[in-house]
Write an enzyme that holds these catalytic residues in place. Structure first.
Site, PDB file in Angstrom:
ATOM      1  CE1 TYR A  31       0.872  -0.518   4.379  1.00  0.00           C
ATOM      2  CE2 TYR A  31       0.165   1.904   4.320  1.00  0.00           C
ATOM      3  CZ  TYR A  31       0.880   0.798   4.976  1.00  0.00           C
ATOM      4  OH  TYR A  31       1.394   1.138   6.124  1.00  0.00           O
ATOM      5  CE  LYS A 145       2.947   3.554   3.446  1.00  0.00           C
ATOM      6  NZ  LYS A 145       3.377   3.432   4.885  1.00  0.00           N
ATOM      7  CD  GLU A 177      10.260   1.966  10.116  1.00  0.00           C
ATOM      8  OE1 GLU A 177      10.032   2.941   9.300  1.00  0.00           O
ATOM      9  OE2 GLU A 177       9.884   0.900   9.753  1.00  0.00           O
ATOM     10  CG  LEU A 201       8.357   3.031   4.651  1.00  0.00           C
ATOM     11  CD1 LEU A 201       8.091   1.824   3.828  1.00  0.00           C
ATOM     12  CD2 LEU A 201       7.033   3.560   5.061  1.00  0.00           C
TER      13      LEU A 201
END
Ligand code: PDD
Length: 276
Positions: A31, A145, A177, A201
Site C-alpha cells: 500500500y 510497505k 523507526e 521504511l
C-alpha cells in the site's frame, strides 16, 4: 465517500472484496499513503517509486500503468469533499483458494480511496508528545510497505496503552523507526536519521525534511544511532505523511532535551508547512 475498486468508482459501503482475497487471508499486498494538499498530491513521484519498490519486493507486477493510476488518483482527489486529503492505494495479489504459494494467472485486487486529512492537534505541536521504546521485533523487509502490519499494530498499541502516541523501535541497540513513522534526532545541532535500509521504511516525509534541512543550512547525517544517542538527543521528531512532523518531548517518561519542542525541528516544521 467514493472508492476505486477493480475498475469501478463506488460508494465505500458498496465496495466488496471476496473473503478469499489474499490481502484478507494472508496480508499479501502492499500500500501507499500519499498526503494531498490543496488537491495536489505531495511528492507523488516519490510515492510512486516506493509503490513500485514494494511491489517488486513482494514479486507482484503492477496491474495498472502509471497513467491509469494517475487518472484514478486525479478523480478521487477532485471528488473528495476536502482539499487536504490522505490518499490510500492498495494492491493485493488477488483472490484464490488458500495456499501459501503464489497462484498462477491471478488478478490483483486494486483499491484506492481518499479521506480528509486533519492536521495533528495543536497541543501536540506546542507541547510535544510522549513516546515509548520497544524492541523492534518485525521482519527484515521493513523497506516494503506491506499491508501485513500486525507487528506494527502490536507495537503502536503498547504506546497507546500507556498514553503515548508512538512506539520508537530499537533493533540490536540501534534506532530503526516508529511503529508508523520515521524518527529524526538533533544531536549536537546535526539532524541525524538511521540508514535507509531493510530495517526501516524510507519515509517520504523524512526525505523531504532532510532535503529542507540541507537547504536551510542544517547539517544532516544518515548513520547508525545507538540507544544512548537516542536517549541523549537534544530533539526527537517523528515524521509521517499523515502527521507531518511531531516533536517527542518525553521518551519512556523522561524529558527529551529541554522537555519542549526544539528549535531545529521547529524551523524545519515551518519549512515543511511552507512546502506543502
Ligand atoms: N505510515 N515507517 C512506517 C512503518 C510507516 O508506516 C510510515 C507511514 C512511515 C513514514 O513514511 P511516510 O513519511 O512516507 O508517510 C515510516 C503511513 C502514514 C500509514 O501506514 O498510515
Amino acid at each position: 465517500m467514493k472508492v476505486y475498486l477493480n475498475g469501478e468508482f463506488l460508494p465505500l459501503e458498496e465496495a466488496r472484496v471476496p473473503v478469499m482475497d489474499r490481502g484478507f487471508v494472508f496480508g499479501d499486498g502492499v500500500y501507499e499513503v500519499v498526503p494531498v494538499y490543496h488537491r495536489r498530491p505531495l511528492a507523488w513521484e516519490r510515492h510512486w517509486a516506493r509503490l513500485e519498490h514494494s511491489l517488486q519486493g513482494i514479486r507482484l507486477a503492477n496491474p495498472l500503468s502509471r497513467e491509469a493510476w494517475e487518472q484514478i488518483v486525479e478523480r478521487l482527489v477532485a471528488e473528495s469533499e476536502q482539499a487536504d486529503q490522505s490518499l490510500y492505494l492498495q494492491i493485493t495479489r488477488g483472490v484464490a483458494p488458500r495456499d501459501h504459494g503464489f497462484p498462477a494467472n491471478i488478478v490483483p485486487t486494486v483499491l484506492a480511496m481518499s479521506k480528509p486529512l486533519a492536521p495533528p492537534p495543536q497541543a501536540w505541536l506546542q507541547d510535544g508528545v510522549q513516546a515509548v521504546t520497544r524492541q523492534d521485533d518485525r521482519w527484515l523487509h521493513c523497506d516494503l510497505k506491506t499491508t501485513a502490519l500486525l507487528a506494527n499494530l502490536l507495537l503502536r498499541q503498547q504506546a497507546l496503552d500507556v498514553g503515548a502516541v508512538e512506539c520508537i523501535l530499537l533493533r540490536d541497540g540501534r534506532l530503526t523507526e516508529g511503529a508508523a513513522s520515521n524518527v529524526v534526532l538533533v544531536i549536537d545541532g546535526t539532524l541525524v536519521s538511521p540508514p535507509r535500509d531493510h530495517r526501516m521504511l524510507a519515509g517520504i516525509t523524512l526525505e523531504l525534511v532532510m532535503a529542507l534541512a540541507q537547504r536551510h543550512g542544517v547539517t544532516v547525517q544518515e548513520r547508525e544511532v545507538t540507544e544512548a544517542e537516542l536517549r541523549g538527543a537534544q530533539e526527537i521528531w517523528l515524521t509521517s505523511s499523515t502527521r507531518e512532523m511531531l516533536p517527542v518531548t518525553r521518551l519512556d517518561g523522561v524529558p527529551v532535551g529541554t522537555g519542549k519542542p526544539g528549535p531545529v525541528g521547529q524551523r524545519l516544521l515551518a519549512a515543511y508547512q511552507a512546502l506543502k
